[in-house]
Design a protein around this motif. Structure first.
Motif, PDB file in Angstrom:
ATOM      1  N   GLU A   1       0.839  -1.141  -0.136  1.00 19.41           N
ATOM      2  CA  GLU A   1       0.152   0.088   0.094  1.00 19.41           C
ATOM      3  C   GLU A   1       0.949   1.200   0.070  1.00 19.41           C
ATOM      4  OE1 GLU A   1      -3.007   0.502  -0.621  1.00 19.41           O
ATOM      5  OE2 GLU A   1      -2.921   2.781  -0.253  1.00 19.41           O
ATOM      6  N   LYS A   2       1.902   1.175   0.661  1.00 19.08           N
ATOM      7  CA  LYS A   2       2.990   2.370   0.699  1.00 19.08           C
ATOM      8  C   LYS A   2       3.433   2.680  -0.578  1.00 19.08           C
ATOM      9  CE  LYS A   2       5.440   5.607   3.280  1.00 19.08           C
ATOM     10  NZ  LYS A   2       6.223   5.861   2.158  1.00 19.08           N
ATOM     11  N   GLN A   3       3.863   1.625  -1.122  1.00 16.63           N
ATOM     12  CA  GLN A   3       4.600   1.824  -2.621  1.00 16.63           C
ATOM     13  C   GLN A   3       3.515   2.322  -3.535  1.00 16.63           C
ATOM     14  OE1 GLN A   3       5.929  -2.186  -2.830  1.00 16.63           O
ATOM     15  NE2 GLN A   3       8.068  -1.374  -2.933  1.00 16.63           N
ATOM     16  N   MET A   4       2.248   1.865  -3.334  1.00 15.44           N
ATOM     17  CA  MET A   4       1.011   2.208  -4.104  1.00 15.44           C
ATOM     18  C   MET A   4       0.891   3.790  -4.292  1.00 15.44           C
ATOM     19  SD  MET A   4      -0.458   0.772  -6.578  1.00 15.44           S
ATOM     20  CE  MET A   4      -1.372   1.714  -7.777  1.00 15.44           C
ATOM     21  N   GLN A   5       0.602   4.112  -2.895  1.00 17.10           N
ATOM     22  CA  GLN A   5       0.412   5.512  -2.598  1.00 17.10           C
ATOM     23  C   GLN A   5       1.448   6.540  -3.366  1.00 17.10           C
ATOM     24  OE1 GLN A   5       0.292   6.597   1.623  1.00 17.10           O
ATOM     25  NE2 GLN A   5      -1.656   5.418   1.802  1.00 17.10           N
ATOM     26  N   ASP A   6       2.710   6.092  -3.501  1.00 19.19           N
ATOM     27  CA  ASP A   6       3.439   6.688  -4.185  1.00 19.19           C
ATOM     28  C   ASP A   6       3.181   6.835  -5.734  1.00 19.19           C
ATOM     29  OD1 ASP A   6       5.008   7.539  -2.398  1.00 19.19           O
ATOM     30  OD2 ASP A   6       6.592   6.163  -2.417  1.00 19.19           O
ATOM     31  N   VAL A   7       2.639   5.652  -6.307  1.00 25.40           N
ATOM     32  CA  VAL A   7       2.418   5.533  -7.864  1.00 25.40           C
ATOM     33  C   VAL A   7       1.012   6.454  -8.069  1.00 25.40           C
ATOM     34  CG1 VAL A   7       1.363   4.035  -9.186  1.00 25.40           C
ATOM     35  CG2 VAL A   7       3.310   3.485  -7.997  1.00 25.40           C
ATOM     36  N   ARG A   8       0.069   6.305  -7.025  1.00 22.77           N
ATOM     37  CA  ARG A   8      -1.043   7.331  -7.011  1.00 22.77           C
ATOM     38  C   ARG A   8      -0.852   8.559  -6.952  1.00 22.77           C
ATOM     39  NH1 ARG A   8      -3.706   4.353  -2.419  1.00 22.77           N
ATOM     40  NH2 ARG A   8      -4.073   2.403  -3.294  1.00 22.77           N
TER      41      ARG A   8
ATOM     42  N   ASN B   1       1.690  10.466  -8.256  1.00 21.65           N
ATOM     43  CA  ASN B   1       2.851  10.790  -9.044  1.00 21.65           C
ATOM     44  C   ASN B   1       2.790  10.192 -10.223  1.00 21.65           C
ATOM     45  OD1 ASN B   1       4.316  12.492  -7.270  1.00 21.65           O
ATOM     46  ND2 ASN B   1       4.775  10.670  -6.042  1.00 21.65           N
ATOM     47  N   GLU B   2       2.448   8.944 -10.591  1.00 20.26           N
ATOM     48  CA  GLU B   2       2.408   8.304 -11.755  1.00 20.26           C
ATOM     49  C   GLU B   2       1.158   8.301 -12.644  1.00 20.26           C
ATOM     50  OE1 GLU B   2       5.413   6.793 -12.846  1.00 20.26           O
ATOM     51  OE2 GLU B   2       6.587   6.985 -11.166  1.00 20.26           O
ATOM     52  N   ILE B   3       0.225   7.706 -11.464  1.00 24.16           N
ATOM     53  CA  ILE B   3      -1.220   7.733 -12.210  1.00 24.16           C
ATOM     54  C   ILE B   3      -2.159   8.475 -11.388  1.00 24.16           C
ATOM     55  CG2 ILE B   3      -2.886   6.020 -12.949  1.00 24.16           C
ATOM     56  CD1 ILE B   3      -0.908   3.807 -12.632  1.00 24.16           C
ATOM     57  N   SER B   4      -2.922   9.203 -11.891  1.00 22.99           N
ATOM     58  CA  SER B   4      -3.943  10.075 -11.270  1.00 22.99           C
ATOM     59  C   SER B   4      -5.368   9.824 -11.857  1.00 22.99           C
ATOM     60  CB  SER B   4      -3.783  11.517 -11.355  1.00 22.99           C
ATOM     61  OG  SER B   4      -2.808  11.922 -10.479  1.00 22.99           O
ATOM     62  N   MET B   5      -6.387   9.821 -11.035  1.00 23.11           N
ATOM     63  CA  MET B   5      -7.569   9.661 -11.865  1.00 23.11           C
ATOM     64  C   MET B   5      -8.627  10.836 -11.437  1.00 23.11           C
ATOM     65  SD  MET B   5      -9.878   6.170 -11.166  1.00 23.11           S
ATOM     66  CE  MET B   5     -11.699   6.386 -11.381  1.00 23.11           C
ATOM     67  N   ILE B   6      -9.577  11.069 -12.248  1.00 25.13           N
ATOM     68  CA  ILE B   6     -10.571  12.024 -12.176  1.00 25.13           C
ATOM     69  C   ILE B   6     -11.850  11.197 -11.876  1.00 25.13           C
ATOM     70  CG2 ILE B   6     -11.821  14.226 -12.870  1.00 25.13           C
ATOM     71  CD1 ILE B   6      -9.532  14.428 -14.927  1.00 25.13           C
ATOM     72  N   PHE B   7     -12.511  11.620 -10.894  1.00 27.15           N
ATOM     73  CA  PHE B   7     -13.697  10.555 -10.661  1.00 27.15           C
ATOM     74  C   PHE B   7     -14.930  11.050 -11.053  1.00 27.15           C
ATOM     75  CE2 PHE B   7     -10.729   9.659  -7.400  1.00 27.15           C
ATOM     76  CZ  PHE B   7     -10.866   8.214  -7.345  1.00 27.15           C
ATOM     77  N   GLN B   8     -16.047  10.147 -11.352  1.00 25.99           N
ATOM     78  CA  GLN B   8     -17.376  10.538 -11.901  1.00 25.99           C
ATOM     79  C   GLN B   8     -18.076  11.600 -11.416  1.00 25.99           C
ATOM     80  OE1 GLN B   8     -18.816   6.390 -12.589  1.00 25.99           O
ATOM     81  NE2 GLN B   8     -20.441   6.831 -13.923  1.00 25.99           N
ATOM     82  N   GLU B   9     -17.813  11.556 -10.027  1.00 27.09           N
ATOM     83  CA  GLU B   9     -18.797  12.649  -9.257  1.00 27.09           C
ATOM     84  C   GLU B   9     -17.639  13.599  -8.591  1.00 27.09           C
ATOM     85  OE1 GLU B   9     -21.813  13.710  -8.206  1.00 27.09           O
ATOM     86  OE2 GLU B   9     -22.361  12.422 -10.042  1.00 27.09           O
ATOM     87  N   PRO B  10     -17.507  14.818  -9.089  1.00 26.85           N
ATOM     88  CA  PRO B  10     -16.538  15.838  -8.587  1.00 26.85           C
ATOM     89  C   PRO B  10     -17.151  16.134  -7.199  1.00 26.85           C
ATOM     90  CG  PRO B  10     -17.788  16.828 -10.406  1.00 26.85           C
ATOM     91  CD  PRO B  10     -17.906  15.284 -10.229  1.00 26.85           C
ATOM     92  N   MET B  11     -18.246  16.194  -7.085  1.00 24.46           N
ATOM     93  CA  MET B  11     -18.860  16.593  -5.715  1.00 24.46           C
ATOM     94  C   MET B  11     -18.553  15.988  -4.681  1.00 24.46           C
ATOM     95  SD  MET B  11     -19.862  19.607  -4.510  1.00 24.46           S
ATOM     96  CE  MET B  11     -20.280  20.267  -3.061  1.00 24.46           C
ATOM     97  N   THR B  12     -18.602  14.481  -4.831  1.00 24.55           N
ATOM     98  CA  THR B  12     -18.423  13.500  -3.750  1.00 24.55           C
ATOM     99  C   THR B  12     -16.877  13.271  -3.602  1.00 24.55           C
ATOM    100  OG1 THR B  12     -18.507  11.890  -5.418  1.00 24.55           O
ATOM    101  CG2 THR B  12     -20.410  12.198  -3.832  1.00 24.55           C
ATOM    102  N   SER B  13     -16.079  13.629  -4.466  1.00 19.51           N
ATOM    103  CA  SER B  13     -14.620  13.296  -4.327  1.00 19.51           C
ATOM    104  C   SER B  13     -13.800  14.516  -3.800  1.00 19.51           C
ATOM    105  CB  SER B  13     -14.000  12.844  -5.515  1.00 19.51           C
ATOM    106  OG  SER B  13     -14.673  13.253  -6.587  1.00 19.51           O
ATOM    107  N   LEU B  14     -14.685  15.850  -3.738  1.00 20.26           N
ATOM    108  CA  LEU B  14     -13.976  17.089  -3.012  1.00 20.26           C
ATOM    109  C   LEU B  14     -14.432  16.972  -1.631  1.00 20.26           C
ATOM    110  CD1 LEU B  14     -14.352  19.744  -5.967  1.00 20.26           C
ATOM    111  CD2 LEU B  14     -12.233  18.945  -4.880  1.00 20.26           C
TER     112      LEU B  14
END
Ligand SMILES: Nc1ncnc2c1ncn2[C@@H]1O[C@H](COP(=O)(O)OP(=O)(O)OP(=O)(O)O)[C@@H](O)[C@H]1O
Ligand SMILES: Nc1ncnc2c1ncn2[C@@H]1O[C@H](COP(=O)(O)OP(=O)(O)OP(=O)(O)O)[C@@H](O)[C@H]1O
Ligand code: SF4
Ligand SMILES: [Mg+2]
Ligand SMILES: [Mg+2]
Lengths: 330, 322
Positions: A84-91, A93-106
């Motif tokens: 999970e620690k290594q994966m947090q670096d990937v998220r 820094n390497e891969i980002s995501m914009i979610f379907q619902e901006p209101m629920t992810s802000l």
């Protein structure tokens, strides 16, 4: 010279445990993404588009979800093997995501400036002041006017289009090489949608970001993507360059999907016409076994469609589909 | 003989008064609908299209008096709905029905599909229980559901099937006029095609008159005979479907059309045709409400509100420069 793909999804299977037994929501999915490319993923609601995205981010809620087989290779290293620690670096820094619902992810209780700069500080060791500068710069880059004032505002004080821009700023703040956009404009007006896609195109060019765009709208794919994968009930049914898929769809589902959408015409004439329909509804994922999942709705259905998974049929250089009917017709 | 319109809306205004921010302040007013006129002939579909918040749903609700219009008139087969008493209004409901975007929220989750479809007949006291029962059975088949599905509950249906139930419910009292407020916006494209075909088939069969609302230009183009484009509570362009797309005149309509993504490479747009957001309807811009986003705007646009003018036969535009 053949380029190595930046991201490869190989044989990905995802299951969910439910009260009525296991549901296979992704079924041996293969995908790849080249550097600087925009890949579209299209399909009806529930076909597994978001699950595919969440798997790459390793954000499938587990339990009840579970990645039961497959590999996700980023520059040839398997993300599924990371902790999970290594994966947090990937998220981020390497891969980002914009979610379907901006209101629920802000987060509604923090100002947007706070949220973007926290994100920068989490992934890069930046001081508060540097992060603030970077935030203003990012908000400006995504077309938010007077960002110096806007950073003090809260999500509910912004329009839907502005919130989506903030999400994009946040996703891009650490310059990831892959951006996954899950229906980034579904809740927005077409005029705002056009602005957001202009922004994504500009980012793709300026930062050489590769983009996976998830949508149910084929015309959005046509405008934005280089290549497209069509999904149905947890499987990929066809893949190819956008023009090949739109001008020359081969899989019966892709054909149906393209023909049932009303497209805007220059001259609509005076008489109204019926739309082409795909009869029936998407199947219950629990009931899909070892057949072609489109068989119950397909007009070309044959006996072995009900018995065995359809094979991959090569149609063009970068164009293939999974279908018994196409296999027979070769 | 059929030349009298089923629905005639004249100069309809609906303003919402919000509560005062403090006791001595003036109550802010939302000019949601600000002087709209149109008419619909029997068996025809009139479309309303525009960005979120431009007043489409307010028009729909005001026409049915589900919200009270501030001024103007709505004549259904010659009777002014706005002048009716509550009791008379109830009676006339039988002739006008509505289908919403989100079928689930407009249904009681604890009643069966059959009861949902029957409810307008009960409320309006139409027919004996046996007649109502037969009618429900007939409607269920008409909208493409199976007879035994009448005993299922809303959550046991898919989104498309729920919209079919809503269509059946709207048809139950045999109305002349149905408002469809974004009836397919929550549905997948494949299901959308099924529901649009169903609505068009029923229209032909029963000479239904539709007010059809959508933010999707392609859907509007596909199902409507006449179309009005709305911006901030006003109609900016109004004409028949052919003329709207062939002879588009208003800069806002042009922008809206070119923002629609297409699968055609030849018509690919170069960049977003409209900058910025829609201004607030609480404080609409002076003169032409579109001037803040219009690339053609001249001095007169800032001062004078352009009137709808017929600049081609049956083609109305509200723009100083058209
Ligand atoms: N917690 C869960 N338990 C069981 N099944 C689930 C769960 N979450 C999702 N699913 C199923 O996984 C499948 C894929 O869902 P997913 O969200 O990926 O669809 P999608 O293609 O993104 O659809 P949409 O266009 O509606 O966003 C769906 O059939 C859904 O019912
Ligand atoms: N009951 C109400 N009280 C106050 N303001 C309202 C009320 N109903 C609607 N409004 C406002 O009136 C304007 C028009 O709203 P309306 O719902 O008619 O828009 P719409 O065109 O249907 O938009 P959408 O495409 O989002 O459904 C909006 O600014 C809305 O916020
Ligand atoms: S009247 Fe002026 S501001 Fe309004 S649309 Fe026409 S040109 Fe633009
Ligand atoms: Mg999704
Ligand atoms: Mg509305």
């Amino acid at each position: 010279m053949r380029q190595e793909p930046l991201l490869q999804v190989k044989g990905l299977c995802v299951e969910f445990a439910t009260r009525k037994g296991n549901v296979q929501v992704l079924n041996h999915l293969d995908l790849h993404l080249d550097p600087g490319e925009a890949l579209g993923i299209v399909g009806e609601s529930g076909c597994g588009k978001s699950m595919m995205a969440l798997s790459i981010m390793r954000l499938i809620p587990a339990p009840p979800g579970n990645i039961s087989a497959g590999q996700i290779l980023l520059n040839n290293s398997d993300l599924l093997q990371l902790n999970e620690k290594q994966m947090q670096d990937v998220r981020g820094n390497e891969i980002s995501m914009i979610f379907q619902e901006p209101m629920t992810s802000l987060n509604p209780v923090f100002s947007i400036g706070m949220q973007v700069s926290e994100n920068i500080r989490r992934h890069q060791s930046a001081t508060r002041a540097v992060a603030r500068e970077k935030t203003i710069q990012m908000l400006k880059a995504v077309g938010i006017p007077v960002p110096e004032l806007r950073i003090k505002q809260y999500p509910h004080e912004l329009s839907g289009g502005m919130r989506q821009r903030v999400m994009i700023a946040m996703a891009l703040s650490c310059q990831p090489s892959v951006l996954i956009a899950d229906e980034p404009t579904t809740a927005l007006d077409v005029t705002i949608q056009a602005q957001i896609f202009d922004l994504l195109k500009q980012i793709q060019q300026d930062m050489n970001t590769s983009i996976i765009l998830i949508t149910h709208d084929m015309s959005v794919i046509a405008e934005f993507a280089d290549r497209v994968a069509v999904m149905y009930a947890g499987s990929k049914v066809e893949e190819g360059l956008v023009r090949d898929i739109i001008d020359n769809p081969h899989h019966p589902y892709t054909q149906g999907l393209i023909r049932c959408v009303p497209f805007l015409k220059k001259d609509p004439g005076t008489e109204r016409e019926e739309l082409n329909e795909i009869p029936g509804v998407v199947p219950d994922m629990r009931l899909i076994g070892s057949e072609c999942s489109f068989a119950p709705r397909c007009r070309y259905v044959m006996d072995h469609c009900h018995e065995k998974k359809p094979p991959e049929v090569q149609i063009g250089k970068k164009h293939h589909a999974f279908c018994w009917y196409l296999e027979e017709g070769k | 003989m059929n030349s009298q319109p089923v629905l005639k809306v004249e100069n309809l205004r609906t303003h919402f008064k919000l509560s005062k921010p403090h006791p001595f302040a003036e109550a802010p007013i939302v000019y949601a609908l600000d002087g709209v006129s149109f008419e619909i002939k029997r068996g025809k579909t009139f479309g309303l299209v525009g960005e979120s918040g431009c007043g489409k749903s307010t028009t729909a609700l005001s026409v049915l008096r589900l919200v009270e219009p501030t001024s103007g008139s709505v004549k259904l087969k010659g009777t002014d709905i706005c002048q009716l008493t509550r009791k008379e209004l109830r009676h006339s409901r039988r002739f006008m029905q509505i289908i919403f975007q989100d079928p689930y929220s407009s249904m009681n989750p604890r009643t069966t599909a059959g009861e949902i479809i029957r409810s307008p007949l009960k409320i309006l006291k139409i027919g004996t229980p046996q007649e109502q029962n037969d009618r429900v059975e007939e409607l269920i088949k008409l909208v493409g559901l199976r007879p035994e599905q009448r005993n299922l509950y809303p959550h046991q249906f898919s989104g498309g099937q729920r919209q079919r139930i809503c269509v059946a419910r709207a048809l139950a009292p045999n109305p002349d006029f149905i408002v469809c407020d974004e009836p397919v916006s929550a549905l997948d494209v494949a299901i959308q095609a099924q529901i649009l075909n169903l609505l068009m088939r029923l229209q032909r069969e029963f000479s239904l008159t539709y007010l059809f609302i959508s933010h999707d230009m392609a859907v509007i183009q596909h199902v409507c005979d006449h179309i009005a484009v709305m911006y901030l509570g006003k109609i900016v362009e109004k004409t028949n479907r052919r003329s709207l797309f062939l002879n588009v005149k208003h800069p806002y309509t042009k922008a809206l059309l070119s923002a629609v993504p297409t699968t055609d490479i030849k018509t690919k747009r170069s960049s977003a045709p409209l900058k910025g957001d829609v201004p607030s309807p609480m404080n609409p811009p002076s003169g032409c409400r579109f001037h803040t986003r219009c690339h053609l705007a001249e001095a007169c646009c800032f001062e004078e509100d352009p009137r709808l003018r017929e600049i081609l036969p049956d083609h109305w535009v509200a723009c100083h420069l058209a």
